[in-house]
Design a protein around this motif. Structure first.
Motif, PDB file in Angstrom:
ATOM      1  N   UNK A   1       0.912  -1.233   0.074  1.00 29.98           N
ATOM      2  CA  UNK A   1      -0.083  -0.118   0.132  1.00 29.98           C
ATOM      3  C   UNK A   1       0.843   1.299  -0.324  1.00 29.98           C
ATOM      4  N   UNK A   2       2.121   1.099   0.928  1.00 29.20           N
ATOM      5  CA  UNK A   2       2.848   2.515   0.910  1.00 29.20           C
ATOM      6  C   UNK A   2       3.518   2.446  -0.391  1.00 29.20           C
ATOM      7  N   UNK A   3       3.640   1.579  -1.382  1.00 26.13           N
ATOM      8  CA  UNK A   3       4.565   1.651  -2.514  1.00 26.13           C
ATOM      9  C   UNK A   3       3.658   1.198  -3.715  1.00 26.13           C
ATOM     10  N   UNK A   4       2.414   1.685  -3.688  1.00 24.22           N
ATOM     11  CA  UNK A   4       1.459   1.325  -4.722  1.00 24.22           C
ATOM     12  C   UNK A   4       2.044   1.670  -6.170  1.00 24.22           C
ATOM     13  N   UNK A   5       2.710   2.411  -6.469  1.00 17.52           N
ATOM     14  CA  UNK A   5       3.221   2.895  -7.720  1.00 17.52           C
ATOM     15  C   UNK A   5       4.346   2.148  -8.113  1.00 17.52           C
TER      16      UNK A   5
ATOM     17  N   UNK B   1      -4.618  -4.742  -6.785  1.00 21.23           N
ATOM     18  CA  UNK B   1      -5.619  -4.452  -7.634  1.00 21.23           C
ATOM     19  C   UNK B   1      -6.656  -3.352  -6.974  1.00 21.23           C
ATOM     20  N   UNK B   2      -7.258  -2.449  -7.775  1.00 16.67           N
ATOM     21  CA  UNK B   2      -8.015  -1.260  -7.178  1.00 16.67           C
ATOM     22  C   UNK B   2      -9.599  -1.461  -7.976  1.00 16.67           C
ATOM     23  N   UNK B   3     -10.401  -1.997  -7.055  1.00 16.55           N
ATOM     24  CA  UNK B   3     -11.804  -2.414  -7.697  1.00 16.55           C
ATOM     25  C   UNK B   3     -12.448  -1.025  -8.265  1.00 16.55           C
ATOM     26  N   UNK B   4     -12.181   0.024  -7.792  1.00 18.80           N
ATOM     27  CA  UNK B   4     -12.618   1.207  -8.139  1.00 18.80           C
ATOM     28  C   UNK B   4     -12.080   1.960  -9.282  1.00 18.80           C
ATOM     29  N   UNK B   5     -10.891   1.518  -9.558  1.00 22.42           N
ATOM     30  CA  UNK B   5     -10.251   2.245 -10.576  1.00 22.42           C
ATOM     31  C   UNK B   5     -10.605   1.454 -12.168  1.00 22.42           C
ATOM     32  N   UNK B   6     -10.494   2.092 -13.103  1.00 22.91           N
ATOM     33  CA  UNK B   6     -10.543   1.396 -14.539  1.00 22.91           C
ATOM     34  C   UNK B   6      -9.895   0.264 -14.761  1.00 22.91           C
ATOM     35  N   UNK B   7     -10.467  -0.724 -15.218  1.00 23.44           N
ATOM     36  CA  UNK B   7      -9.595  -1.992 -15.306  1.00 23.44           C
ATOM     37  C   UNK B   7      -8.668  -1.860 -16.181  1.00 23.44           C
ATOM     38  N   UNK B   8      -8.568  -0.991 -17.268  1.00 21.78           N
ATOM     39  CA  UNK B   8      -7.668  -0.818 -18.184  1.00 21.78           C
ATOM     40  C   UNK B   8      -6.285  -0.217 -17.479  1.00 21.78           C
ATOM     41  N   UNK B   9      -5.184  -0.857 -17.364  1.00 21.81           N
ATOM     42  CA  UNK B   9      -4.099  -0.794 -17.045  1.00 21.81           C
ATOM     43  C   UNK B   9      -2.913  -1.202 -17.572  1.00 21.81           C
TER      44      UNK B   9
ATOM     45  N   UNK C   1       6.020   2.929 -15.992  1.00 23.66           N
ATOM     46  CA  UNK C   1       4.892   3.935 -15.972  1.00 23.66           C
ATOM     47  C   UNK C   1       3.779   3.415 -16.302  1.00 23.66           C
ATOM     48  N   UNK C   2       2.681   3.796 -15.751  1.00 24.47           N
ATOM     49  CA  UNK C   2       1.335   3.395 -16.109  1.00 24.47           C
ATOM     50  C   UNK C   2       0.534   4.153 -16.965  1.00 24.47           C
ATOM     51  N   UNK C   3      -0.442   3.668 -17.584  1.00 27.55           N
ATOM     52  CA  UNK C   3      -1.294   4.469 -18.448  1.00 27.55           C
ATOM     53  C   UNK C   3      -2.653   3.689 -18.055  1.00 27.55           C
ATOM     54  N   UNK C   4      -3.656   4.479 -17.601  1.00 26.42           N
ATOM     55  CA  UNK C   4      -5.069   4.254 -17.146  1.00 26.42           C
ATOM     56  C   UNK C   4      -5.873   5.122 -18.183  1.00 26.42           C
ATOM     57  N   UNK C   5      -5.771   4.409 -19.499  1.00 26.07           N
ATOM     58  CA  UNK C   5      -6.514   4.829 -20.485  1.00 26.07           C
ATOM     59  C   UNK C   5      -7.004   3.490 -21.038  1.00 26.07           C
ATOM     60  N   UNK C   6      -8.179   3.305 -21.661  1.00 23.87           N
ATOM     61  CA  UNK C   6      -8.524   2.145 -22.698  1.00 23.87           C
ATOM     62  C   UNK C   6      -7.713   2.414 -24.043  1.00 23.87           C
TER      63      UNK C   6
ATOM     64  N   UNK D   1     -15.183 -14.148 -23.192  1.00 26.60           N
ATOM     65  CA  UNK D   1     -15.947 -13.080 -22.508  1.00 26.60           C
ATOM     66  C   UNK D   1     -14.394 -12.527 -21.503  1.00 26.60           C
ATOM     67  N   UNK D   2     -14.003 -11.227 -22.113  1.00 23.87           N
ATOM     68  CA  UNK D   2     -12.891 -10.424 -21.449  1.00 23.87           C
ATOM     69  C   UNK D   2     -13.371  -9.989 -20.243  1.00 23.87           C
ATOM     70  N   UNK D   3     -12.642 -10.279 -19.354  1.00 23.73           N
ATOM     71  CA  UNK D   3     -12.561  -9.608 -17.912  1.00 23.73           C
ATOM     72  C   UNK D   3     -11.653  -8.562 -17.731  1.00 23.73           C
ATOM     73  N   UNK D   4     -10.586  -8.615 -18.415  1.00 23.70           N
ATOM     74  CA  UNK D   4      -9.794  -7.493 -18.228  1.00 23.70           C
ATOM     75  C   UNK D   4      -8.642  -7.720 -19.377  1.00 23.70           C
ATOM     76  N   UNK D   5      -7.676  -6.648 -19.447  1.00 22.06           N
ATOM     77  CA  UNK D   5      -6.558  -6.677 -20.393  1.00 22.06           C
ATOM     78  C   UNK D   5      -5.504  -5.871 -19.998  1.00 22.06           C
ATOM     79  N   UNK D   6      -4.246  -6.101 -20.471  1.00 16.99           N
ATOM     80  CA  UNK D   6      -3.094  -5.390 -20.159  1.00 16.99           C
ATOM     81  C   UNK D   6      -2.379  -5.315 -21.329  1.00 16.99           C
ATOM     82  N   UNK D   7      -1.643  -4.176 -21.459  1.00 22.65           N
ATOM     83  CA  UNK D   7      -0.915  -3.935 -22.618  1.00 22.65           C
ATOM     84  C   UNK D   7       0.330  -3.282 -22.288  1.00 22.65           C
ATOM     85  N   UNK D   8       1.392  -3.967 -22.755  1.00 19.62           N
ATOM     86  CA  UNK D   8       3.029  -3.590 -22.185  1.00 19.62           C
ATOM     87  C   UNK D   8       3.670  -3.201 -23.538  1.00 19.62           C
ATOM     88  N   UNK D   9       4.382  -1.553 -23.115  1.00 17.49           N
ATOM     89  CA  UNK D   9       4.962  -1.128 -24.245  1.00 17.49           C
ATOM     90  C   UNK D   9       6.373  -1.184 -23.841  1.00 17.49           C
TER      91      UNK D   9
END
Length: 155
Positions: free
Chosen positions: A33-37, A89-97, A109-114, A130-138
């Motif tokens: 929690x103290x180092x979430x980022x 995991x943050x249930x309140x955040x957008x699932x796109x991460x 670095x993180x992108x919180x955009x679909x 049935x897609x529940x989530x997706x992640x993309x790494x650049x």
């Protein structure tokens, strides 16, 4: 939501699945929690936990991280360097991460955009999936390193 509220929520998630928030688990969760980022590795978590609770062993931290991952409280990720990293995991955040991973300094670095909304629909329809989530790494060179390196050296 502050750290204590997030900790209480995780405690409730554990209790709902018949697990307790032991002092060792609490110390581990507090570090996350103290180092979430920071996308910490198990070893990173262990070193930070040891500062707060010197009696905790590496195996305990590994078991705690695996349990939290199995319970979907944290994400276990690998950015291609063979090191598992953990992200709450943050249930309140957008699932796109999504992530921008610097091949020079290792910063993530993180992108919180679909970025894949249309692709998700096409996959769902074409493959009846049935897609529940997706992640993309650049993978590339971050803005902190771009003027310091020769990009050709990484190709």
């Amino acid at each position: 939501m502050d750290l204590e509220e997030k900790l209480e929520k995780i405690k409730q998630q554990l209790h709902a699945r018949n697990y307790k928030l032991t002092p060792q688990r609490e110390a581990t969760v507090r570090v996350l929690l103290e180092h979430e980022e920071d996308h910490l590795s198990a070893e990173d978590v262990y070193m930070l936990v040891k500062e707060k609770a010197p009696e905790i062993g590496l195996a305990t931290v590994y078991r705690t991280l695996e349990l939290l991952s199995e319970l979907r409280i944290i994400h276990k990720m690998n950015f291609g360097d063979g090191v598992a990293r953990y992200d709450l995991r943050d249930d309140n955040a957008e699932r796109h991460h999504h992530h921008l991973i610097c091949m020079n300094c290792g910063t993530v670095d993180e992108i919180f955009e679909d970025l894949l909304g249309g692709a998700e629909e096409r996959v769902r329809d074409a493959y009846k999936f049935a897609i529940l989530d997706h992640r993309l790494n650049f993978y590339g060179i971050c803005h902190r390193c771009i003027d310091k390196v020769n990009i050709e050296d990484f190709k």
